[in-house]
Design an enzyme around this catalytic site. Structure first.
Site, PDB file in Angstrom:
ATOM      1  N   HIS A 101      48.157  70.195  12.519  1.00 44.10           N
ATOM      2  CA  HIS A 101      48.859  70.211  11.236  1.00 44.10           C
ATOM      3  C   HIS A 101      48.427  68.956  10.466  1.00 44.10           C
ATOM      4  O   HIS A 101      48.086  67.939  11.067  1.00 44.10           O
ATOM      5  CB  HIS A 101      50.362  70.163  11.548  1.00 44.10           C
ATOM      6  CG  HIS A 101      51.273  70.318  10.370  1.00 44.10           C
ATOM      7  ND1 HIS A 101      51.483  69.311   9.465  1.00 44.10           N
ATOM      8  CD2 HIS A 101      52.053  71.353   9.979  1.00 44.10           C
ATOM      9  CE1 HIS A 101      52.358  69.721   8.562  1.00 44.10           C
ATOM     10  NE2 HIS A 101      52.712  70.956   8.839  1.00 44.10           N
ATOM     11  N   ASP A 103      52.220  66.234  19.496  1.00 43.43           N
ATOM     12  CA  ASP A 103      53.020  66.798  18.408  1.00 43.43           C
ATOM     13  C   ASP A 103      53.755  68.019  18.970  1.00 43.43           C
ATOM     14  O   ASP A 103      53.163  69.077  19.178  1.00 43.43           O
ATOM     15  CB  ASP A 103      52.095  67.188  17.247  1.00 43.43           C
ATOM     16  CG  ASP A 103      52.843  67.909  16.128  1.00 43.43           C
ATOM     17  OD1 ASP A 103      54.056  68.154  16.266  1.00 43.43           O
ATOM     18  OD2 ASP A 103      52.187  68.242  15.119  1.00 43.43           O
ATOM     19  N   GLN A 120      56.217  72.322  17.219  1.00 42.61           N
ATOM     20  CA  GLN A 120      56.254  73.761  17.449  1.00 42.61           C
ATOM     21  C   GLN A 120      56.519  74.107  18.912  1.00 42.61           C
ATOM     22  O   GLN A 120      56.541  75.282  19.272  1.00 42.61           O
ATOM     23  CB  GLN A 120      54.933  74.412  17.003  1.00 42.61           C
ATOM     24  CG  GLN A 120      54.616  74.242  15.527  1.00 42.61           C
ATOM     25  CD  GLN A 120      55.567  75.020  14.625  1.00 42.61           C
ATOM     26  OE1 GLN A 120      56.339  75.853  15.073  1.00 42.61           O
ATOM     27  NE2 GLN A 120      55.501  74.733  13.338  1.00 42.61           N
ATOM     28  N   LYS A 159      63.306  72.258  13.011  1.00 41.88           N
ATOM     29  CA  LYS A 159      62.663  73.397  13.671  1.00 41.88           C
ATOM     30  C   LYS A 159      63.390  73.783  14.962  1.00 41.88           C
ATOM     31  O   LYS A 159      62.957  74.701  15.669  1.00 41.88           O
ATOM     32  CB  LYS A 159      61.190  73.074  13.955  1.00 41.88           C
ATOM     33  CG  LYS A 159      60.341  72.945  12.680  1.00 41.88           C
ATOM     34  CD  LYS A 159      58.863  72.960  13.001  1.00 41.88           C
ATOM     35  CE  LYS A 159      58.002  72.283  11.956  1.00 41.88           C
ATOM     36  NZ  LYS A 159      57.909  73.003  10.700  1.00 41.88           N
ATOM     37  N   CYS A 166      49.572  74.141   6.066  1.00 37.69           N
ATOM     38  CA  CYS A 166      49.289  72.717   6.290  1.00 37.69           C
ATOM     39  C   CYS A 166      48.250  72.516   7.389  1.00 37.69           C
ATOM     40  O   CYS A 166      48.325  71.541   8.154  1.00 37.69           O
ATOM     41  CB  CYS A 166      50.564  71.928   6.620  1.00 37.69           C
ATOM     42  SG  CYS A 166      51.777  71.958   5.291  1.00 37.69           S
TER      43      CYS A 166
END
Lengths: 148, 422
Positions: free
Chosen positions: B130, B208, B211, B234, B373
């Protein structure tokens, strides 16, 4: 998009998308400009021929992108032939959205206005052999407010 | 998928917890919210936790010698402990509240990066990142004269561990920063293996997990990374809050990033001494109610069951892909469903993603269209935009079927069929 607007798409928008007016190059263009929206990949180039009285004799576009960006460019080319530069300057963003007919969310209005913005810039971009590499302008697109 | 197959959870049991899911879309159709990878919706437990704080005991934290401030402070620090347990950190002080994943990565790139990355050094990313895990590293690289590299993906959108090893060997990067789950392809990366490979070659690691955290248990000790980041919004939590986890020794050695109140032990006319962890990285008034909302969110997810969420989403992905594959000209991006977490992105030849998404919106179906993104990833795939349906445990098989049907309609509608202008 309501049911009625779906009909506007079927009868007005999609025919312009599939059977565009003056998609291609104007061999005798006097003014040209290109703009894109990198966020969604829409690209439109406008080439116009102005006669000695400053009237649009021919208007052509080339481009790639969603139905809104491409069909609106076709509608605009069809609309502006015969108009004077002064009339082009008077042709507002609201006029462009009205020409498109189907209502658009704010984000998709930017797709519809891409060719209009490129046209406004083209009037200030005479082809004199030196401006061939004029910069490509980038305008906001449908995702401008949410993606960066 | 046969009708007799059992689903890993019953979405209907949880839908009534989410007020927005009972609303109708502007078109009058029931709302099918399939844009969860962008942001998830909020159960009443989270909304109530935030409202209860504002109504009942809100004050600034770590400051006042009065009842409200003490209660707010206690709840804020309780939230830290709860979220630390959610990640299985060794110490709660290793968990820094930030404004979100983006703020967390920028904190590491600026503070850790400026102390550890210099001219000629290398930073390794993957092609699936991202922008939030690309741009801060470019900013650092520009500032110090370092270089940013991207590990390419396989044709089916996965990381090839041999390519990773080759690039780690060749570059010996100071930092290997990568996503646990691709926000476009849905690809689940083997985080622990990647961290191990990087550590063997002396590279620091940042994962990261924006997600990943929504879709399955995250165990930072099992992963072993130096930094792990994710966002509240999220995981059914509020916006404006995220998490920067760092191993204690790494955070202790890292200089503070933002300066201001709360992050100092002492300030004199000659300078300042930073506070110990975690306040060292929490300058200014922190996101107090957001932390309390995030606590309620991770508790709620624990109640639903993260293992079951992951299994259920994979069933929805399989169902969606089985349906989408029937649509002519449609290409599903990324690997097979067993390598994915809750995300199905696709492109239809000759039809722009925004046209598909707008059509789906007329059916009450919310999906994302664009580059999500992740422009370098789309460039590597040779497309400018894709359409993404992303699921969560409150989505039903019926919603998946409605999405597939609507995509088929969009394809029929926008495909060229010899229409003529009048």
């Amino acid at each position: 998009m309501s049911i009625d607007e779906r009909d506007i798409y079927e009868e007005h928008v999609l025919p312009h998308y599939e059977d565009p007016y003056h998609r291609g190059h104007c061999e005798v263009a006097t003014h040209a400009h290109e703009g894109d929206n990198p966020l969604c990949g829409d690209v439109v180039r406008v080439e116009i021929e102005l006669d000695d009285e400053g009237r649009v004799r021919q208007a052509w576009f080339e481009g790639d992108g969603c139905t809104v960006s491409q069909s609106s460019a076709s509608m605009l080319m069809e609309r502006i032939e015969g108009m004077t530069v002064e009339e082009l300057k008077q042709f507002s963003a609201e006029d462009m959205l009205a020409l498109f007919q189907a209502s658009l969310t704010p984000n998709r209005q930017k797709c519809c206005l891409l060719s209009w913005r490129v046209l406004q810039a083209a009037m200030h971009s005479p082809i004199d052999g030196e401006d061939e590499d004029a910069e490509v302008d980038s305008f906001g697109g449908p995702s401008l407010s949410e993606e960066s | 998928m046969t009708v007799t197959e059992a689903f890993a959870l019953d979405a209907g049991r949880f839908r009534s917890d989410f007020p927005v899911l009972t609303t109708r879309s502007r078109s009058g159709a029931p709302l099918a919210y399939l844009d969860n990878a962008a942001s998830t919706q909020h159960p009443a437990a989270v909304i109530d936790a935030i409202a209860d704080c504002y109504r009942g005991y809100y004050a600034n934290v770590h400051r006042g010698i009065h009842t409200l401030s003490e209660e707010s402070t206690e709840r804020y620090e309780r939230a830290r402990k709860t979220v630390a347990r959610f990640l299985n950190t060794e110490h709660a002080r290793e968990l820094i509240f930030t404004a979100g994943t983006t703020a967390a990565i920028n904190t590491v790139a600026r503070a850790w990066g400026s102390a550890n990355v210099g001219e000629g050094d290398h930073i390794l990313l993957t092609m699936a990142e991202h922008h939030a895990n690309i741009v801060p590293w470019f900013q650092l690289a520009t500032q110090v004269g370092a270089h940013v590299h991207f590990v390419p993906l396989t044709d089916d959108g996965r990381l090839d561990l041999e390519s990773v090893a080759r690039m780690l060997d060749a570059l010996r990067p100071k930092m290997f920063a990568f996503t646990a789950v691709s926000n476009v392809l849905g690809t689940v990366n083997p985080v622990a293996a990647l961290v191990e490979m990087a550590r063997e070659r002396g590279s620091a690691t940042l994962v990261d997990a924006a997600q990943a955290a929504p879709h399955g248990p995250v165990d930072v000790r099992e992963w072993g990374a130096d930094f792990v980041v994710f966002s509240g919004h999220k995981v059914c939590g509020p916006t404006g809050i995220g998490v920067l986890y760092g191993r204690e020794a790494v955070l202790d050695a890292m200089p503070p990033f933002l300066g201001g109140g709360a992050m100092i032990h002492r300030v004199t006319t000659r300078g300042f001494e930073p506070a110990p962890l975690p306040e060292k990285f929490e300058a200014g008034t922190p996101p107090i109610t957001e932390a309390i909302g995030l606590e309620a969110a991770v508790e709620y997810l624990g109640h639903v069951g993260l293992e079951a969420i992951g299994r259920y989403e994979r069933q929805l992905v399989e169902r969606a892909e089985a349906g989408l594959r029937e649509i002519p000209g449609l290409e599903i991006l990324g690997p097979a469903p067993e390598h994915k977490a809750g995300i199905v992105s696709f492109a239809i030849e000759g039809i722009h993603a925004h046209d598909i998404a707008q059509w789906l919106d007329t059916r009450g179906i919310a999906v994302r269209a664009g580059h999500h993104c992740a422009m370098p990833l789309h460039q590597s795939l040779g497309i400018t935009a894709s359409t993404r349906a992303s699921f969560y445990f409150y989505n039903t098989p019926d919603e998946v079927d409605a999405m597939v049907d609507a995509v088929g309609e969009a394809r029929d509608r926008f495909r060229k069929r010899g229409r003529k202008r009048q």
